[in-house]
Motif scaffolding. Structure first.
Motif, PDB file in Angstrom:
ATOM      1  N   GLN A  82      -2.170   1.347  -8.853  1.00 31.90           N
ATOM      2  CA  GLN A  82      -2.930   0.118  -8.650  1.00 31.90           C
ATOM      3  C   GLN A  82      -2.735  -0.866  -9.784  1.00 31.90           C
ATOM      4  O   GLN A  82      -2.871  -2.083  -9.576  1.00 31.90           O
ATOM      5  N   LYS A 123      -8.563   2.240  -3.751  1.00 29.93           N
ATOM      6  CA  LYS A 123      -8.884   1.185  -2.789  1.00 29.93           C
ATOM      7  C   LYS A 123      -8.699   1.597  -1.331  1.00 29.93           C
ATOM      8  O   LYS A 123      -9.011   0.814  -0.426  1.00 29.93           O
ATOM      9  N   THR A 128     -11.008  -8.712   3.297  1.00 30.21           N
ATOM     10  CA  THR A 128     -11.298  -8.802   1.864  1.00 30.21           C
ATOM     11  C   THR A 128     -10.128  -8.255   1.060  1.00 30.21           C
ATOM     12  O   THR A 128      -9.692  -8.861   0.073  1.00 30.21           O
ATOM     13  N   GLN A 129      -9.600  -7.120   1.492  1.00 35.67           N
ATOM     14  CA  GLN A 129      -8.463  -6.538   0.782  1.00 35.67           C
ATOM     15  C   GLN A 129      -7.220  -7.412   0.904  1.00 35.67           C
ATOM     16  O   GLN A 129      -6.471  -7.578  -0.064  1.00 35.67           O
ATOM     17  N   ILE A 184      -1.953  -0.689  -3.471  1.00 31.95           N
ATOM     18  CA  ILE A 184      -3.158   0.042  -3.092  1.00 31.95           C
ATOM     19  C   ILE A 184      -2.842   1.529  -3.002  1.00 31.95           C
ATOM     20  O   ILE A 184      -1.917   1.938  -2.290  1.00 31.95           O
ATOM     21  N   GLN A 221       0.836  -1.198   0.000  1.00 31.91           N
ATOM     22  CA  GLN A 221       0.000   0.000   0.000  1.00 31.91           C
ATOM     23  C   GLN A 221       0.863   1.237   0.000  1.00 31.91           C
ATOM     24  O   GLN A 221       1.877   1.304   0.708  1.00 31.91           O
ATOM     25  N   GLU A 235      -7.577 -10.292  -1.479  1.00 30.59           N
ATOM     26  CA  GLU A 235      -7.337  -9.832  -2.848  1.00 30.59           C
ATOM     27  C   GLU A 235      -5.848  -9.626  -3.117  1.00 30.59           C
ATOM     28  O   GLU A 235      -5.382  -9.802  -4.245  1.00 30.59           O
ATOM     29  N   GLY A 264     -13.476   0.263  -0.573  1.00 32.37           N
ATOM     30  CA  GLY A 264     -12.168  -0.059  -0.027  1.00 32.37           C
ATOM     31  C   GLY A 264     -12.093   0.128   1.475  1.00 32.37           C
ATOM     32  O   GLY A 264     -13.082   0.004   2.202  1.00 32.37           O
ATOM     33  N   ARG A 296     -13.801  -5.722   5.766  1.00 31.52           N
ATOM     34  CA  ARG A 296     -13.201  -4.899   4.712  1.00 31.52           C
ATOM     35  C   ARG A 296     -11.704  -5.139   4.626  1.00 31.52           C
ATOM     36  O   ARG A 296     -11.143  -5.294   3.538  1.00 31.52           O
TER      37      ARG A 296
END
Length: 772
Positions: free
Chosen positions: A194, A245, A349-350, A199, A154, A353, A278, A346
């Motif tokens: 991205q 995101k 989930t990130q 991120i 990130q 991914e 996001g 949240r």
């Protein structure tokens, strides 16, 4: 390698949350900042007191971890060794998690990956000067690839704050004073970052740059229309077009509500209206500041509850409030566990991914954070960002004179090329009591100075260098020596500007706010003394904000502006001075006329402009969008391709043909502004709604076509909702906000109201070379 679809990732995350303990959930929302260089000074606001007593080591990793804070940017770290250590820490984190969940590692990347030895790109204000979204996207993609190569996930960029008062120290971090330019280039940066697997994090949401008196952290007093139309628009573009995101709230309180506790902003606008899916990450210590600075929370548990309920998902840089204080708040019922679960889902989930529940790749044996392709991009951004403000024909210096005086405190300082979020300046020590207030730091990359480049690029000339004093200090003898050197030369080149750093350790940068628009220290006196010499003088400004330049606009032979252009900045400036490259930059912020000029941008309504009822003139000396070239361009009359009327849901098509009539290659930047003569609320006199770069060889012509959605004429109406109103509009094509070449009238035949998050936000631009 992660293969889950977004729906599968969300379902998998929800399943994990159901199996987690309270401690494990809170751990996924917390962070760890380890290995900070204690000698470098604070790198975040109030860092020293905020980090006292923070958990470290295995105690902080006992139940897993959400984020690792700046494993490369917090101290001088060898890239290969740092990648190895990060991989080892991730293995420990996964082993402490029942579910094998690694942490997201984040870093700053506003001027490139902020790590020792990484490419130091130009600052965001320089990106703005390029007016080139494709280039910004390519730069961001390269930055992201470098970060990804060492295990970072990130990046804390881009900054989408719109400049309202350039005395603000963080002006250098912004893209400029216009929300449309900021939105287009910011979205390009998000897309590029991205695309590389990093991120992007939008900051600072929102209105941070409109702080009272341009003071960092200052309160913001702003009405809802200006807030939505100017300060939210770039964020909406980056969320809805760029699909960013991550978002980081602002430290500031707007109308008494801190952003980190603003339910309407973080949940209502961002998620419900714009569809953001996001993760919201707190700015460093921003959750605790709800208690310690804003006084809206009684303690850290209450601060955690306010932030989590508002929509903040992750606390950075540590577990100050989202650790034990949050666990206590949930256990006591002060925060509902379903609210905690929402944030954890949240985050997970990130992470799914990103592949952080899978086996992580081992780091490469060798790491190059400043590869040739990155330096090439840094050079291109720097070159395209240099703005030629004024020129009487002295530039380019294609035939060097016999004697050149190179003057000014930034001419021989490599760090003067860098922003506060480059590694060297972020870690810069300020020692005013020593003989050198800015001791040299290990920059980690090769950075030439302007003195280095001009010595090489002006062959045959004798270059005498006299600094004229430090940036923040000079005595009469030093100024006199510089003036004498100018008087004995055939050409004087004086380099003035900034040394960027943090919290008062520099003249520009975070926490380095200015009382007025004067050059720092005695540089204004130095500049006037050199101009008094009578020798033709080229002024080079290398700075993080625009400065008033005294009598230079009237007396200097030429003025060149570079906004902290990075490691290749000196080469870019020298190339412009000598004619090896063409000036292509345009101002993303206006240059004030006087040191005491009032805060102003070109976006003001009629009553914000010069008038007979006020003795204080805010007119910029050089307006937004201004920039000269070494050639001339002829514009044909523009054509309203779509006709003089448009429905409220329509698109207006405008076309203009431009020819290079000079004998050098050059780039014209066609700027399209919108003027609304009569509206239900007071409007800016004009605002940017499109721009096009036309690089043209001598004699070559190009055509720019703009497809402008009528949605861009929308405003916040009297009922507080977005509306396109029926009536007359003007589209103005110009070379800058102060140099309008042609105006086209359009009649909007009806009104249209919008459901939140449904406006079309950008103009489609087509550029082509034409024959004849």
């Amino acid at each position: 390698m992660h293969t889950d679809t977004p729906a599968e990732a969300a379902e998998r995350a929800a399943g994990l949350v159901k199996r987690m303990t309270l401690e494990e959930k809170c751990a996924q929302l917390a962070s760890l900042w380890h290995g900070v260089d204690a000698d470098a000074g604070d790198m975040a606001p109030h860092q020293s007191e905020q980090t006292e007593g923070a958990a470290a080591g295995d105690d902080a990793l006992a139940h897993g971890l959400g984020q690792l804070t700046r494993p490369f940017g917090s101290a001088l770290v060898d890239p290969a060794a740092g990648a190895g250590r990060l991989a080892a820490v991730q293995r420990r984190i996964r082993s402490n998690s029942r579910f094998g969940i690694a942490a997201i590692a984040h870093e700053e990347c506003l001027a490139g990956f902020m790590a020792h030895g990484a490419t130091a790109f130009p600052t965001a204000l320089a990106w703005g000067a390029t007016f080139d979204p494709d280039l910004v996207r390519a730069m961001a993609r390269q930055i992201g690839a470098t970060m990804r190569s060492v295990g970072i996930h990130q990046g804390l960029a881009p900054v989408l704050d719109v400049v309202s008062d350039s005395r603000w120290g963080r002006t250098e971090e912004t893209i400029g004073e216009d929300p449309y330019l900021t939105g287009v280039l910011g979205t390009a940066y998000v897309t590029g970052l991205q695309e590389s697997g990093i991120i992007a994090t939008l900051k600072h949401f929102a209105g941070y740059s409109a702080s009272h008196a341009a003071r960092n952290f200052g309160p913001v007093y702003m009405g809802p229309r200006q807030f939505a139309e100017t300060y939210l628009t770039p964020f909406e573009m980056a969320v809805r077009i760029g699909r960013a995101k991550a978002v980081m709230p602002s430290y500031a309180a707007n109308d008494g509500v801190p952003s980190h506790a603003n339910v309407r902003l973080l949940t209502g606008v961002l998620r419900e209206e714009w569809g953001f899916e996001g993760v919201i990450v707190a700015d460093y210590f921003g959750v605790n500041f709800l208690n310690s600075l804003h006084g809206v929370a009684a303690d850290r548990s209450a601060a955690a509850g306010l932030a989590l309920n508002a929509g903040v998902d992750v606390e950075l840089p540590g577990a100050d409030c989202f650790g034990e204080p949050l666990r206590a708040a949930v256990a006591e019922g002060a925060v509902e566990e379903k609210t905690l679960d929402r944030a954890v889902e949240r985050v997970l989930t990130q992470k799914i991914e990103l592949g952080l529940l899978d086996e992580l790749p081992e780091p490469a044996g060798t790491v190059d954070l400043d590869p040739p392709e990155a330096r090439a991009l840094a050079a291109e951004v720097a070159r395209k960002s240099v703005v030629l403000l004024a020129n009487d024909g002295t530039l380019p210096v294609t035939s060097p004179p016999a004697r050149v005086a190179l003057l000014g405190p930034v001419a021989d300082d490599p760090a003067a090329m860098l922003g506060c979020y480059s590694f060297p300046n972020h870690h810069m020590r300020y020692e005013p009591e020593s003989g050198d207030p800015y001791p040299r730091v290990d920059v980690g990359v090769a950075i030439a100075t302007l003195a280095d480049r001009l010595a090489a690029d002006l062959p045959g000339a004798t270059v005498e260098q006299v600094a004229g004093g430090w940036i923040l200090d000079a005595d009469d003898a030093e100024i006199a020596a510089a003036a004498n050197a100018a008087a004995s030369a055939d050409l004087a080149i004086i380099a003035v500007g900034d040394r960027s750093s943090l919290f008062g350790r520099g003249t520009s940068g975070e926490g380095c706010d200015a009382p007025d628009h004067a050059l720092p220290g005695r540089q204004s006196e130095l500049l006037e003394a050199v101009l008094d010499s009578g020798t033709p003088t080229v002024v080079v400004v290398i700075s993080g904000r625009p400065y008033a330049l005294g009598t230079a606009p009237e007396r200097a032979a030429a003025i060149v502006q570079a906004f902290l252009p990075g490691e290749e900045g000196a080469a870019a400036i020298a190339a412009i001075l000598t004619g090896a490259a063409e000036p292509e930059g345009r101002l993303p912020v206006g240059v004030p006329a006087r040191r005491d000029s009032p805060p102003a941008t070109y976006l003001g309504p009629q009553l914000a402009r010069r008038s007979e009822v006020s003795s204080n003139d805010p007119t910029a000396r050089y307006a937004f969008g201004h920039g000269l070239t070494y050639t001339e361009f002829a514009w044909d009359e523009p054509e309203l391709v779509s006709g003089p009327e448009a429905g409220p849901e329509g698109v207006v098509e405008v076309e203009v043909r431009v020819r290079n009539t000079g004998d050098r290659h050059g780039t014209e930047v066609v700027q399209l502004y919108l003027h609304d003569p009569v509206a239900s609320t007071v409007r800016p006199v004009q605002r940017l709604v499109g721009f096009a770069r036309l690089p043209l060889a001598p004699g070559e012509a190009g055509r720019a076509r703009f497809a402008v959605p009528v949605d861009l004429a929308a405003l916040i109406g009297l009922d507080g909702q977005w509306i396109v109103e029926a009536g007359a509009l003007e589209l103005r094509l110009g070379r800058s906000a102060a140099d309008i070449a042609a105006t086209l009238a359009v009649e909007v035949t009806g009104e249209r109201r919008f459901e939140p998050g449904t406006r079309t936000l950008a103009t489609q631009v087509t550029v082509e070379t034409v024959v004849g």
